[in-house]
Motif scaffolding. Structure first.
Motif, PDB file in Angstrom:
ATOM      1  N   GLU A 197      91.825  99.478 150.366  1.00 32.23           N
ATOM      2  CA  GLU A 197      91.114  98.369 150.710  1.00 32.23           C
ATOM      3  C   GLU A 197      91.807  97.808 151.864  1.00 32.23           C
ATOM      4  N   SER A 198      91.653  98.668 153.043  1.00 34.87           N
ATOM      5  CA  SER A 198      92.129  98.387 154.322  1.00 34.87           C
ATOM      6  C   SER A 198      91.739  97.210 155.021  1.00 34.87           C
ATOM      7  N   ALA A 199      90.348  96.470 154.220  1.00 42.40           N
ATOM      8  CA  ALA A 199      89.759  95.434 154.923  1.00 42.40           C
ATOM      9  C   ALA A 199      90.125  94.355 154.017  1.00 42.40           C
ATOM     10  N   SER A 200      91.098  94.176 152.970  1.00 43.73           N
ATOM     11  CA  SER A 200      91.254  93.124 152.109  1.00 43.73           C
ATOM     12  C   SER A 200      92.621  92.399 152.576  1.00 43.73           C
ATOM     13  N   VAL A 201      92.330  91.582 153.683  1.00 42.81           N
ATOM     14  CA  VAL A 201      93.473  90.773 154.436  1.00 42.81           C
ATOM     15  C   VAL A 201      94.081  89.693 153.509  1.00 42.81           C
ATOM     16  N   PHE A 202      92.763  89.108 152.656  1.00 43.52           N
ATOM     17  CA  PHE A 202      93.594  87.884 151.825  1.00 43.52           C
ATOM     18  C   PHE A 202      93.665  88.351 150.371  1.00 43.52           C
ATOM     19  N   PRO A 203      94.921  87.902 149.845  1.00 40.97           N
ATOM     20  CA  PRO A 203      95.104  88.409 148.478  1.00 40.97           C
ATOM     21  C   PRO A 203      94.197  87.721 147.367  1.00 40.97           C
ATOM     22  N   GLU A 210      98.252  76.816 152.434  1.00 46.30           N
ATOM     23  CA  GLU A 210      99.286  77.151 153.286  1.00 46.30           C
ATOM     24  C   GLU A 210     100.000  78.410 152.768  1.00 46.30           C
ATOM     25  N   ARG A 211     100.485  78.360 151.262  1.00 46.19           N
ATOM     26  CA  ARG A 211     101.191  79.571 151.035  1.00 46.19           C
ATOM     27  C   ARG A 211     100.234  80.789 150.806  1.00 46.19           C
ATOM     28  N   ALA A 212      99.021  80.536 150.511  1.00 42.30           N
ATOM     29  CA  ALA A 212      97.922  81.882 150.523  1.00 42.30           C
ATOM     30  C   ALA A 212      97.960  82.371 151.819  1.00 42.30           C
ATOM     31  N   LEU A 213      98.016  81.857 152.855  1.00 39.76           N
ATOM     32  CA  LEU A 213      97.909  82.265 154.204  1.00 39.76           C
ATOM     33  C   LEU A 213      99.469  83.008 154.602  1.00 39.76           C
ATOM     34  N   SER A 230     101.042  84.362 152.465  1.00 42.32           N
ATOM     35  CA  SER A 230     101.089  85.766 151.754  1.00 42.32           C
ATOM     36  C   SER A 230     100.162  86.786 152.385  1.00 42.32           C
ATOM     37  N   ALA A 231      98.926  86.163 152.829  1.00 39.36           N
ATOM     38  CA  ALA A 231      98.096  87.287 153.566  1.00 39.36           C
ATOM     39  C   ALA A 231      98.885  87.846 154.733  1.00 39.36           C
ATOM     40  N   MET A 232      99.512  87.087 155.404  1.00 39.02           N
ATOM     41  CA  MET A 232     100.104  87.572 156.706  1.00 39.02           C
ATOM     42  C   MET A 232     101.199  88.399 156.408  1.00 39.02           C
ATOM     43  N   ALA A 233     102.072  87.994 155.217  1.00 38.32           N
ATOM     44  CA  ALA A 233     103.128  88.899 154.758  1.00 38.32           C
ATOM     45  C   ALA A 233     102.619  90.184 154.471  1.00 38.32           C
ATOM     46  N   GLU A 234     101.241  90.318 153.823  1.00 38.06           N
ATOM     47  CA  GLU A 234     101.075  91.788 153.519  1.00 38.06           C
ATOM     48  C   GLU A 234     100.249  92.182 154.424  1.00 38.06           C
ATOM     49  N   LEU A 235      99.712  91.518 155.397  1.00 36.56           N
ATOM     50  CA  LEU A 235      98.794  92.115 156.473  1.00 36.56           C
ATOM     51  C   LEU A 235      99.334  93.802 157.065  1.00 36.56           C
ATOM     52  N   PRO A 236     100.781  93.776 157.518  1.00 35.77           N
ATOM     53  CA  PRO A 236     101.218  94.898 157.957  1.00 35.77           C
ATOM     54  C   PRO A 236     101.054  96.049 156.949  1.00 35.77           C
ATOM     55  N   LEU A 237     101.182  95.909 155.898  1.00 43.92           N
ATOM     56  CA  LEU A 237     101.057  96.828 154.463  1.00 43.92           C
ATOM     57  C   LEU A 237      99.455  97.407 154.756  1.00 43.92           C
ATOM     58  N   ILE A 238      98.826  96.343 154.645  1.00 40.98           N
ATOM     59  CA  ILE A 238      96.979  96.673 154.503  1.00 40.98           C
ATOM     60  C   ILE A 238      96.761  97.423 155.593  1.00 40.98           C
ATOM     61  N   ARG A 239      97.102  96.787 156.851  1.00 38.24           N
ATOM     62  CA  ARG A 239      96.912  97.795 158.080  1.00 38.24           C
ATOM     63  C   ARG A 239      97.286  99.315 158.135  1.00 38.24           C
ATOM     64  N   ARG A 240      98.493  99.601 157.444  1.00 36.40           N
ATOM     65  CA  ARG A 240      98.832 100.719 157.464  1.00 36.40           C
ATOM     66  C   ARG A 240      98.454 101.681 156.109  1.00 36.40           C
ATOM     67  N   SER A 241      97.661 100.997 155.199  1.00 37.56           N
ATOM     68  CA  SER A 241      97.169 101.710 154.154  1.00 37.56           C
ATOM     69  C   SER A 241      96.770 103.019 153.825  1.00 37.56           C
ATOM     70  N   LEU A 242      95.204 102.978 154.862  1.00 35.38           N
ATOM     71  CA  LEU A 242      94.659 104.344 155.022  1.00 35.38           C
ATOM     72  C   LEU A 242      95.102 104.978 156.029  1.00 35.38           C
ATOM     73  N   LEU A 275      84.547  86.261 155.522  1.00 34.54           N
ATOM     74  CA  LEU A 275      84.395  87.568 156.469  1.00 34.54           C
ATOM     75  C   LEU A 275      84.637  87.091 158.119  1.00 34.54           C
ATOM     76  N   ASP A 276      84.259  85.980 158.414  1.00 36.21           N
ATOM     77  CA  ASP A 276      84.604  85.439 159.630  1.00 36.21           C
ATOM     78  C   ASP A 276      86.158  85.377 159.847  1.00 36.21           C
ATOM     79  N   ARG A 277      86.812  84.658 158.805  1.00 36.91           N
ATOM     80  CA  ARG A 277      88.130  84.757 158.856  1.00 36.91           C
ATOM     81  C   ARG A 277      88.869  85.820 159.076  1.00 36.91           C
TER      82      ARG A 277
END
Length: 417
Positions: free
Chosen positions: A53-59, A104-107, A109-121, A159-161
């Motif tokens: 799920e390299s497109a799943s930015v938001f947990p 606020e906390r969900a955002l 989490s999303a930013m914390a996981e983003l580098p991992l998501i971008r590296r996944s594929l 999707l826009d976000r």
């Protein structure tokens, strides 16, 4: 009995553990992989939608919409079900999950996981090439289907976000849905197509292919009991089927069973589980499914696996080891048959698994604060298949003194006190 020695022992041969073992091995460490099964990928990694799920930015966070919460509370939402008898066991975790899901906390989490998501594929592509199993990666992307204007509008907003963070997606009307999936039937308001994520038609098979690569490169796979882990004068020791495994360092990558190791060592980490089910069915007649498709409003996904069409359910809140209650499969089956031609079930009964989740939906990756040589790599929520090789690389970089590709602070266990 024999004593096997290594630099590192990795506990757990799911996608997360195998990913860590391969990256440590690549950096010159002698690694032994320990699992209770004789083959890798037999538990959580075996049952999922097969998406990298390299497109799943938001947990997947706890909803804030009152109507949706009320549906969940009344056990009327197809996406979520809970067992009333088990509520006392997981309610404290659920409260923490709710609190961690504020905007606020969900955002965060999303930013914390983003580098991992971008590296996944990227990490999967490299391992798939090295393991010589290109047939286990399909570049089809996947489709989210919506049946109401409201749910479609929410998805377009998401999707826009996500596009702000580089995610690609296309909104489909009914005609475009039919062009991509001519065998689907239903009153769809629209869909969102994500072209970038990879699809794995045999997730358990991919974990086994990675484990075979690990062994071909000199790694050792041992059947053993992680619950026997104990600290010794030389580091750590764990009992295997044919002897004791001894290593200077140990990685806990046991997914939803990680608490069986960290709790006896005195760590209070709020690890919960979200259970899920799948069932394989034969396609009806000559029907073909080209992509994994999520029927968002009805809470199930169909994926064209090598074994057949895999129907996967949403979330069940229950004790990890409680008996199965595949009501979600039973409810989804007639809806799935109405959407796509499905024949007989291939599996004798639905498969049950558990997703390991921390309340903030961020994994724990890094050094244990009170035990030298003890490392954690678990809590990957819905993204164990996606993130296993990426978090394995991050952990290996931390363990070998390399500069990590991502800031490791958001994943530290100390965030739970």
């Amino acid at each position: 009995m024999a004593e096997l020695k290594a630099d590192v022992v990795v506990l757990g041969a799911g996608m997360v553990g195998v990913g860590a073992a391969l990256h440590l091995q690549k950096r010159g460490r002698d690694v032994i992989l320990v699992d209770r099964h004789a083959r890798a990928g037999e538990e959580t990694s075996f049952g999922n939608a097969g998406l990298i799920e390299s497109a799943s930015v938001f947990p997947y966070m706890f909803p804030r919409d009152f109507g949706q919460i009320l549906q969940y509370a009344m056990n009327r939402a197809p996406q979520v079900r809970y067992q009333l008898s088990d509520v006392p066991s997981y309610l404290p975790w659920l409260v923490r999950y709710f609190l961690a899901s504020s905007p606020e906390r969900a955002l965060h989490s999303a930013m914390a996981e983003l580098p991992l998501i971008r590296r996944s594929l990227i990490e999967h592509e490299a391992l798939i090439a090295e393991a010589e199993v290109p047939e286990l990666l399909r570049r089809t992307g996947w489709i989210k289907l919506f049946r109401t204007d409201a749910t479609l509008a929410n998805a377009v907003g998401d999707l826009d976000r996500a596009k702000q963070f580089g995610v690609e997606g296309e909104v489909l009307d009914s005609k475009a849905i039919a062009e991509r999936e001519p065998n689907l039937t239903g009153d769809f308001t629209g869909a969102v197509y994500f072209p970038a994520p990879g699809f794995i038609p045999d997730p358990g098979g991919l974990a086994k292919a990675y484990a075979s690569l690990f062994e071909r490169k000199g790694g050792r796979f041992v059947v053993g009991d992680a619950r026997t882990l104990e600290q010794s004068a030389r580091g750590w020791r764990v009992s295997g089927a044919n002897g004791t495994v001894v290593a200077r360092e140990v990685v806990v990558a046991l997914g939803p069973w990680s608490d069986l190791v960290f709790r006896p060592l005195g760590y209070s980490i709020p690890l919960g589980v979200k259970r899920g089910y799948h069932l394989h069915l034969a396609p009806g007649g000559n029907a073909v499914l080209n992509h994994p498709v999520l029927d968002s409003d009805n809470g199930y996904l169909l994926a064209p696996m090598n074994r057949g069409i895999r129907l996967t359910t949403g979330v069940e809140f229950a004790r990890r080891d409680a008996p199965p209650s595949p009501i979600q499969v039973q409810q989804a089956l007639p809806r799935a048959r109405a959407m796509f031609p499905l024949g007989d079930a291939i599996d004798a009964e639905p498969w049950k698994g558990a997703r390991p989740c921390l309340p903030d939906m961020i994994p724990v990756i890094g050094k244990a604060p009170r035990h030298p040589g003890l490392w954690f790599d678990f809590g990957h929520q819905h993204h164990g298949l996606t993130l296993g090789p990426a978090t394995g690389r991050l952990l290996a970089e931390m363990m070998t003194g390399e500069t990590p590709f991502a800031d490791p602070k958001p994943y530290a266990v100390e965030r739970f006190g």
